[in-house]
Motif scaffolding. Structure first.
Motif, mmCIF file in Angstrom:
data_model
loop_
_atom_site.group_PDB
_atom_site.id
_atom_site.type_symbol
_atom_site.label_atom_id
_atom_site.label_comp_id
_atom_site.label_asym_id
_atom_site.label_seq_id
_atom_site.Cartn_x
_atom_site.Cartn_y
_atom_site.Cartn_z
ATOM 1 N N MET A 1 0.848 -1.182 0.000
ATOM 2 C CA MET A 1 0.000 0.000 0.000
ATOM 3 C C MET A 1 0.892 1.243 0.000
ATOM 4 O O MET A 1 1.772 1.385 0.847
ATOM 5 C CB MET A 1 -0.887 -0.042 1.229
ATOM 6 C CG MET A 1 -1.741 1.169 1.382
ATOM 7 S SD MET A 1 -2.819 1.001 2.832
ATOM 8 C CE MET A 1 -4.259 1.755 2.175
ATOM 9 N N PRO A 2 0.691 2.159 -0.921
ATOM 10 C CA PRO A 2 1.509 3.378 -1.008
ATOM 11 C C PRO A 2 1.358 4.259 0.229
ATOM 12 O O PRO A 2 0.332 4.246 0.895
ATOM 13 C CB PRO A 2 0.951 4.089 -2.245
ATOM 14 C CG PRO A 2 0.228 3.051 -3.021
ATOM 15 C CD PRO A 2 -0.269 2.068 -2.014
ATOM 16 N N MET A 3 2.384 5.023 0.488
ATOM 17 C CA MET A 3 2.372 5.950 1.618
ATOM 18 C C MET A 3 2.050 7.360 1.144
ATOM 19 O O MET A 3 2.468 7.768 0.075
ATOM 20 C CB MET A 3 3.743 5.961 2.302
ATOM 21 C CG MET A 3 4.103 4.670 2.978
ATOM 22 S SD MET A 3 5.647 4.825 3.887
ATOM 23 C CE MET A 3 5.114 5.842 5.258
ATOM 24 N N GLN A 4 1.355 8.084 1.968
ATOM 25 C CA GLN A 4 1.042 9.472 1.687
ATOM 26 C C GLN A 4 2.116 10.368 2.311
ATOM 27 O O GLN A 4 2.787 9.987 3.276
ATOM 28 C CB GLN A 4 -0.336 9.827 2.233
ATOM 29 C CG GLN A 4 -1.455 8.991 1.632
ATOM 30 C CD GLN A 4 -1.500 9.092 0.116
ATOM 31 O OE1 GLN A 4 -1.473 10.178 -0.443
ATOM 32 N NE2 GLN A 4 -1.561 7.955 -0.556
ATOM 33 N N ALA A 5 2.253 11.572 1.776
ATOM 34 C CA ALA A 5 3.269 12.510 2.249
ATOM 35 C C ALA A 5 3.148 12.762 3.748
ATOM 36 O O ALA A 5 4.151 12.816 4.459
ATOM 37 C CB ALA A 5 3.172 13.825 1.462
ATOM 38 N N GLN A 6 1.945 12.878 4.252
ATOM 39 C CA GLN A 6 1.751 13.161 5.685
ATOM 40 C C GLN A 6 2.229 11.996 6.539
ATOM 41 O O GLN A 6 2.799 12.203 7.614
ATOM 42 C CB GLN A 6 0.286 13.475 5.991
ATOM 43 C CG GLN A 6 0.080 13.974 7.407
ATOM 44 C CD GLN A 6 0.836 15.274 7.686
ATOM 45 O OE1 GLN A 6 0.712 16.243 6.951
ATOM 46 N NE2 GLN A 6 1.623 15.304 8.760
ATOM 47 N N GLU A 7 2.033 10.768 6.086
ATOM 48 C CA GLU A 7 2.512 9.600 6.829
ATOM 49 C C GLU A 7 4.032 9.614 6.944
ATOM 50 O O GLU A 7 4.590 9.313 8.008
ATOM 51 C CB GLU A 7 2.096 8.308 6.134
ATOM 52 C CG GLU A 7 0.616 8.031 6.127
ATOM 53 C CD GLU A 7 0.319 6.788 5.308
ATOM 54 O OE1 GLU A 7 0.372 5.682 5.884
ATOM 55 O OE2 GLU A 7 0.066 6.927 4.096
ATOM 56 N N GLN A 64 8.846 -5.469 -0.838
ATOM 57 C CA GLN A 64 7.516 -5.308 -0.246
ATOM 58 C C GLN A 64 7.363 -3.994 0.521
ATOM 59 O O GLN A 64 6.335 -3.767 1.149
ATOM 60 C CB GLN A 64 7.224 -6.489 0.686
ATOM 61 C CG GLN A 64 7.271 -7.841 0.001
ATOM 62 C CD GLN A 64 6.334 -7.933 -1.189
ATOM 63 O OE1 GLN A 64 5.181 -7.511 -1.107
ATOM 64 N NE2 GLN A 64 6.819 -8.454 -2.294
ATOM 65 N N GLY A 65 8.376 -3.144 0.470
ATOM 66 C CA GLY A 65 8.304 -1.870 1.178
ATOM 67 C C GLY A 65 7.173 -0.997 0.661
ATOM 68 O O GLY A 65 6.817 -1.036 -0.518
ATOM 69 N N GLU A 66 6.597 -0.223 1.543
ATOM 70 C CA GLU A 66 5.484 0.648 1.166
ATOM 71 C C GLU A 66 5.929 1.839 0.330
ATOM 72 O O GLU A 66 5.133 2.417 -0.402
ATOM 73 C CB GLU A 66 4.766 1.157 2.423
ATOM 74 C CG GLU A 66 4.111 0.059 3.224
ATOM 75 C CD GLU A 66 3.504 0.583 4.504
ATOM 76 O OE1 GLU A 66 2.752 1.576 4.443
ATOM 77 O OE2 GLU A 66 3.780 0.003 5.555
ATOM 78 N N LEU A 67 7.191 2.196 0.466
ATOM 79 C CA LEU A 67 7.727 3.350 -0.253
ATOM 80 C C LEU A 67 8.871 2.868 -1.126
ATOM 81 O O LEU A 67 9.851 2.318 -0.627
ATOM 82 C CB LEU A 67 8.220 4.392 0.761
ATOM 83 C CG LEU A 67 8.746 5.706 0.229
ATOM 84 C CD1 LEU A 67 7.662 6.434 -0.562
ATOM 85 C CD2 LEU A 67 9.226 6.577 1.376
ATOM 86 N N HIS A 68 8.727 3.029 -2.427
ATOM 87 C CA HIS A 68 9.718 2.502 -3.359
ATOM 88 C C HIS A 68 10.932 3.414 -3.488
ATOM 89 O O HIS A 68 12.061 2.946 -3.519
ATOM 90 C CB HIS A 68 9.077 2.290 -4.734
ATOM 91 C CG HIS A 68 10.046 1.864 -5.785
ATOM 92 N ND1 HIS A 68 10.619 0.615 -5.793
ATOM 93 C CD2 HIS A 68 10.572 2.526 -6.834
ATOM 94 C CE1 HIS A 68 11.443 0.534 -6.818
ATOM 95 N NE2 HIS A 68 11.430 1.679 -7.467
ATOM 96 N N ALA A 69 10.718 4.706 -3.579
ATOM 97 C CA ALA A 69 11.821 5.638 -3.797
ATOM 98 C C ALA A 69 11.554 6.937 -3.053
ATOM 99 O O ALA A 69 10.455 7.463 -3.071
ATOM 100 C CB ALA A 69 11.991 5.925 -5.282
#
Length: 78
Positions: A1-7, A64-69
């Motif tokens: 699941m992608p992460m949002q900037a605020q997270e 499997q990381g939520e944030l790729h780059a």
């Protein structure tokens, strides 16, 4: 699941509570962040960026990381 900037900012703020932090990006996978914190003074860029990655608590680990780059800009305050 992608992460949002605020997270991302919230995770960074836990480790760097007094830092100037800006997180940008809208796809939740490829983001950029600016972190300006006094704790970076005297540290080289690699040491600064390792501290930021550690603050992300494994969110970028492996396939499997939520944030790729995360494009990072880190520095001590002027």
């Amino acid at each position: 699941m992608p992460m949002q900037a605020q997270e991302i900012e919230d995770l960074l703020r836990q480790t760097f509570p007094d830092a100037e932090i800006r997180v940008e990006g809208d796809d939740g996978v490829h983001m950029s962040a600016l972190v300006v914190d006094e704790s970076f003074r005297g540290k080289n860029r690699v040491q600064q960026q390792r501290a930021v990655y550690a603050a992300l608590k494994g969110k970028m680990d492996g396939a499997q990381g939520e944030l790729h780059a995360l494009a990072l800009t880190t520095r001590a305050p002027e």
